[in-house]
Each structure stands twice: as C-alpha cells, then as structure tokens.
Design a protein around this motif. Structure first.
Motif, mmCIF file in Angstrom:
data_model
loop_
_atom_site.group_PDB
_atom_site.id
_atom_site.type_symbol
_atom_site.label_atom_id
_atom_site.label_comp_id
_atom_site.label_asym_id
_atom_site.label_seq_id
_atom_site.Cartn_x
_atom_site.Cartn_y
_atom_site.Cartn_z
ATOM 1 N N ILE A 125 0.855 -1.184 0.000
ATOM 2 C CA ILE A 125 0.000 0.000 0.000
ATOM 3 C C ILE A 125 0.891 1.233 0.000
ATOM 4 C CG2 ILE A 125 -1.783 1.310 1.206
ATOM 5 C CD1 ILE A 125 -2.629 -1.296 2.538
ATOM 6 N N LYS A 126 0.719 2.104 -0.973
ATOM 7 C CA LYS A 126 1.469 3.354 -1.053
ATOM 8 C C LYS A 126 0.491 4.442 -1.489
ATOM 9 C CE LYS A 126 5.815 4.765 -0.564
ATOM 10 N NZ LYS A 126 6.653 4.420 0.609
ATOM 11 N N VAL A 127 0.033 5.249 -0.536
ATOM 12 C CA VAL A 127 -1.047 6.197 -0.795
ATOM 13 C C VAL A 127 -0.676 7.575 -0.248
ATOM 14 C CG1 VAL A 127 -3.473 6.734 -0.361
ATOM 15 C CG2 VAL A 127 -2.763 4.357 -0.694
ATOM 16 N N PRO A 128 -0.795 8.633 -1.048
ATOM 17 C CA PRO A 128 -0.595 9.999 -0.527
ATOM 18 C C PRO A 128 -1.660 10.343 0.513
ATOM 19 C CG PRO A 128 -0.570 9.965 -2.931
ATOM 20 C CD PRO A 128 -1.068 8.632 -2.487
ATOM 21 N N LYS A 129 -1.358 11.313 1.365
ATOM 22 C CA LYS A 129 -2.308 11.720 2.390
ATOM 23 C C LYS A 129 -3.537 12.352 1.757
ATOM 24 C CE LYS A 129 -2.727 14.390 6.670
ATOM 25 N NZ LYS A 129 -3.274 13.238 7.398
ATOM 26 N N LEU A 130 -4.691 11.958 2.253
ATOM 27 C CA LEU A 130 -5.943 12.515 1.769
ATOM 28 C C LEU A 130 -6.232 13.861 2.421
ATOM 29 C CD1 LEU A 130 -8.229 9.361 1.703
ATOM 30 C CD2 LEU A 130 -7.869 10.900 -0.215
ATOM 31 N N LYS A 131 -6.841 14.755 1.639
ATOM 32 C CA LYS A 131 -7.262 16.055 2.145
ATOM 33 C C LYS A 131 -8.787 16.129 2.169
ATOM 34 C CE LYS A 131 -5.044 17.919 -1.227
ATOM 35 N NZ LYS A 131 -4.490 18.890 -2.206
ATOM 36 N N GLU A 132 -9.313 17.023 2.985
ATOM 37 C CA GLU A 132 -10.766 17.147 3.121
ATOM 38 C C GLU A 132 -11.428 17.524 1.807
ATOM 39 O OE1 GLU A 132 -11.728 19.869 6.196
ATOM 40 O OE2 GLU A 132 -11.015 18.578 7.824
ATOM 41 N N GLU A 133 -10.731 18.271 0.971
ATOM 42 C CA GLU A 133 -11.319 18.721 -0.303
ATOM 43 C C GLU A 133 -11.128 17.710 -1.438
ATOM 44 O OE1 GLU A 133 -7.288 20.940 0.087
ATOM 45 O OE2 GLU A 133 -8.860 20.110 1.381
ATOM 46 N N ASP A 134 -10.518 16.576 -1.148
ATOM 47 C CA ASP A 134 -10.229 15.591 -2.191
ATOM 48 C C ASP A 134 -11.460 14.791 -2.605
ATOM 49 O OD1 ASP A 134 -7.546 16.061 -2.611
ATOM 50 O OD2 ASP A 134 -6.871 14.579 -1.154
ATOM 51 N N THR A 135 -11.466 14.397 -3.870
ATOM 52 C CA THR A 135 -12.337 13.340 -4.362
ATOM 53 C C THR A 135 -11.468 12.101 -4.521
ATOM 54 O OG1 THR A 135 -13.836 14.846 -5.530
ATOM 55 C CG2 THR A 135 -13.787 12.557 -6.271
ATOM 56 N N LEU A 136 -11.773 11.067 -3.770
ATOM 57 C CA LEU A 136 -11.020 9.817 -3.830
ATOM 58 C C LEU A 136 -11.680 8.898 -4.850
ATOM 59 C CD1 LEU A 136 -8.924 7.743 -2.784
ATOM 60 C CD2 LEU A 136 -10.574 7.136 -0.998
ATOM 61 N N ILE A 137 -10.906 8.498 -5.859
ATOM 62 C CA ILE A 137 -11.404 7.576 -6.885
ATOM 63 C C ILE A 137 -10.624 6.276 -6.784
ATOM 64 C CG2 ILE A 137 -11.713 7.165 -9.347
ATOM 65 C CD1 ILE A 137 -11.892 10.173 -9.750
ATOM 66 N N ILE A 138 -11.321 5.190 -6.513
ATOM 67 C CA ILE A 138 -10.702 3.866 -6.467
ATOM 68 C C ILE A 138 -11.095 3.134 -7.733
ATOM 69 C CG2 ILE A 138 -10.438 1.728 -5.159
ATOM 70 C CD1 ILE A 138 -11.555 3.249 -2.717
ATOM 71 N N CYS A 139 -10.106 2.775 -8.556
ATOM 72 C CA CYS A 139 -10.451 2.103 -9.805
ATOM 73 C C CYS A 139 -10.078 0.628 -9.738
ATOM 74 C CB CYS A 139 -9.828 2.796 -11.012
ATOM 75 S SG CYS A 139 -8.055 3.040 -10.971
ATOM 76 N N ASP A 140 -11.053 -0.190 -10.046
ATOM 77 C CA ASP A 140 -10.912 -1.642 -10.084
ATOM 78 C C ASP A 140 -11.909 -2.138 -11.130
ATOM 79 O OD1 ASP A 140 -10.320 -4.260 -9.629
ATOM 80 O OD2 ASP A 140 -11.089 -4.338 -7.580
ATOM 81 N N PRO A 141 -11.431 -2.627 -12.267
ATOM 82 C CA PRO A 141 -12.347 -2.940 -13.368
ATOM 83 C C PRO A 141 -13.453 -3.926 -13.039
ATOM 84 C CG PRO A 141 -10.096 -2.876 -14.163
ATOM 85 C CD PRO A 141 -10.025 -2.765 -12.662
ATOM 86 N N MET A 142 -13.179 -4.902 -12.160
ATOM 87 C CA MET A 142 -14.147 -5.966 -11.900
ATOM 88 C C MET A 142 -14.677 -5.851 -10.479
ATOM 89 S SD MET A 142 -13.697 -7.685 -14.825
ATOM 90 C CE MET A 142 -14.130 -9.401 -14.643
ATOM 91 N N ILE A 143 -15.942 -5.500 -10.334
ATOM 92 C CA ILE A 143 -16.575 -5.467 -9.017
ATOM 93 C C ILE A 143 -17.398 -6.747 -8.895
ATOM 94 C CG2 ILE A 143 -18.027 -4.165 -7.432
ATOM 95 C CD1 ILE A 143 -17.445 -1.673 -9.087
ATOM 96 N N ALA A 144 -16.792 -7.767 -8.313
ATOM 97 C CA ALA A 144 -17.422 -9.085 -8.242
ATOM 98 C C ALA A 144 -18.075 -9.289 -6.878
ATOM 99 C CB ALA A 144 -16.389 -10.162 -8.538
ATOM 100 N N THR A 145 -17.337 -9.852 -5.918
ATOM 101 C CA THR A 145 -17.894 -10.016 -4.572
ATOM 102 C C THR A 145 -17.864 -8.716 -3.782
ATOM 103 O OG1 THR A 145 -15.766 -10.620 -3.578
ATOM 104 C CG2 THR A 145 -17.072 -12.399 -4.554
ATOM 105 N N GLY A 146 -17.024 -7.778 -4.214
ATOM 106 C CA GLY A 146 -16.862 -6.519 -3.496
ATOM 107 C C GLY A 146 -15.883 -6.605 -2.340
ATOM 108 N N SER A 147 -15.386 -7.806 -2.038
ATOM 109 C CA SER A 147 -14.521 -7.994 -0.868
ATOM 110 C C SER A 147 -13.193 -7.258 -1.000
ATOM 111 C CB SER A 147 -14.278 -9.490 -0.636
ATOM 112 O OG SER A 147 -13.805 -10.127 -1.809
ATOM 113 N N THR A 148 -12.623 -7.217 -2.201
ATOM 114 C CA THR A 148 -11.352 -6.505 -2.388
ATOM 115 C C THR A 148 -11.531 -5.016 -2.121
ATOM 116 O OG1 THR A 148 -10.567 -8.114 -4.022
ATOM 117 C CG2 THR A 148 -9.510 -5.946 -4.016
#
Length: 232
Positions: A125-148
């Motif tokens: 896991i390597k993630v920059p610090k989130l800011k309050e004004e940010d829109t966080l977009i998580i991209c994962d092409p396959m949303i199957a069980t949703g567990s990941t």
C-alpha cells in the motif's frame, strides 16, 4: 449516465453506445492483450469525462483578445486522488489520468483468494495523504464479490477523510455492489455496465474473463529471492 434504482449513488453508462461498443470488444474472447489494454484506457478516459459532470467548478472572469467573458476553472478536478488496485486497474487508471491530469496516485496490491471464503491478501500500500477537499477515486475494473474494494477502503480510512469516495469499474455484479453499499452506503459507484450475477467461483457472468491476465498475459508463479521481499 444511467442511475441504478436498486441503490443510492450507483450509476452505469449503458446509455452510451460508444462505451458499450468498447466493452463489447473487451468481452470478446479473441481480443488480444494489446487491444484489451487499449480498451481499458479508452473506457477510463471517457468515464473520466463523465465524472467531471458530477464535480464542482468555479466561474471566473477571463479576458479574450476582444472582450471580457465568463469561463470555468476546475475545483474538484484539481483535488483528486486515484487509487489503482494492482494489476488490472493500471490501464483504467491511465485513462482516468488523461482526463483528470492533476490527480495524485496511490497504489494498492490486493488479491482475492478462492471460493467460498474469498480471503483478501494485501501485500503493498502506497497512498498519498488525503485532504478534506479531495475526491477519492478507487479504480478496479471488476466489481465481483466486493470484498477486495471493501478491504481497500478499510485500509484507506487511516489516510484521511475525503470530500467524496468514488469507485470506478468496468463491470459489476449485483452481489458485489450490494456488499459495498451495505458496508459503505455513501460511496458512489460508476461502472460501464451491470452484469447479471456471480457464479459459485465468484466470477462475474457474462463477464469478460480474468481481466488481469487478458490485459497483461497469464503470470508464471515464481519464488522471490529473499533480498527482494523488503523493497522499501
């Protein structure tokens, strides 16, 4: 953009012939690795365009060579953090960045174990610090069980609280969408098309196969040398 009435904040692009044509090429079993990757990039770019319609912009006064007029300046578009779930999300992320070029990028390596437990293993896991004004977009092409995606979002909770959390996928199964919305009801989900269901192995039907293998080739299992385990 089409709202799915089964959930709040879930949308597909089934009303876009161009995106569905691209998805159809991805579904075709004879599509090679290069064409598959290019298709994912194309989807990411145009889904990024659509996402900007949901973002805030500021009006500003600009001077043309002839007169003063009013234009727009991206507000949300300049405060975006994209998380790519390795490895298949890399081309999708590349497409998103072509539209959301100011975005910061984080990387999460996560893999799903076999049925019926679908245990999630997260190696990196390597993630920059989130800011309050940010829109966080998580991209994962396959949303199957949703567990990941649920596991990824739990890990990201310690990074800060953004303005919005958006999941961008290519296809999704109702079972996975339901699981995510139950755990994170305020998360927005945007996919190209909603598929029918999961089979007993947790694969999306009709689906498009293993998107990672189809984008990059089927991997060969190798053992890492001891000195390669701790790269950071």
């Amino acid at each position: 953009m089409k709202k799915d009435t089964r959930w709040e904040g879930v949308y597909s692009f089934e009303d876009s012939p161009f995106l569905i044509e691209t998805l159809s090429e991805l579904r075709e079993q004879n599509t090679d690795n290069i064409a598959f990757r290019k298709g994912l990039v194309r989807l990411g770019r145009y889904m990024g365009y659509e996402l900007t319609k949901t973002m805030d912009f500021d009006e500003l006064e600009i001077e043309t060579p002839l007169e003063t007029t009013i234009g727009l300046a991206g507000k949300d578009r300049k405060n975006i953090l994209i998380i790519s779930v390795l490895r298949v999300a890399i081309p999708l992320m590349e497409g998103l960045i072509k539209t959301l070029e100011s975005a910061r990028v984080g990387i999460v390596s996560a893999s799903r174990g076999p049925a019926p437990d679908f245990d999630i293993k997260m190696d990196y896991i390597k993630v920059p610090k989130l800011k309050e004004e940010d829109t966080l977009i998580i991209c994962d092409p396959m949303i199957a069980t949703g567990s990941t995606l649920i596991s990824v979002m739990k890990e990201l909770e310690s990074c800060g609280m953004p303005k919005r959390i958006i999941i961008v996928g290519v296809i999704g199964a109702p079972e996975g969408i339901e699981a995510i919305k139950k755990e994170y009801p305020n998360v927005e989900i945007y996919i190209t098309q909603m598929d029918r269901e999961l089979n007993k192995k947790g694969y999306i039907l009709p689906g498009l196969g293993d998107a990672g293998d189809r984008a990059f080739g089927e991997p060969v299992k190798v053992s890492l040398l001891p000195q390669m385990h701790n790269l950071e």
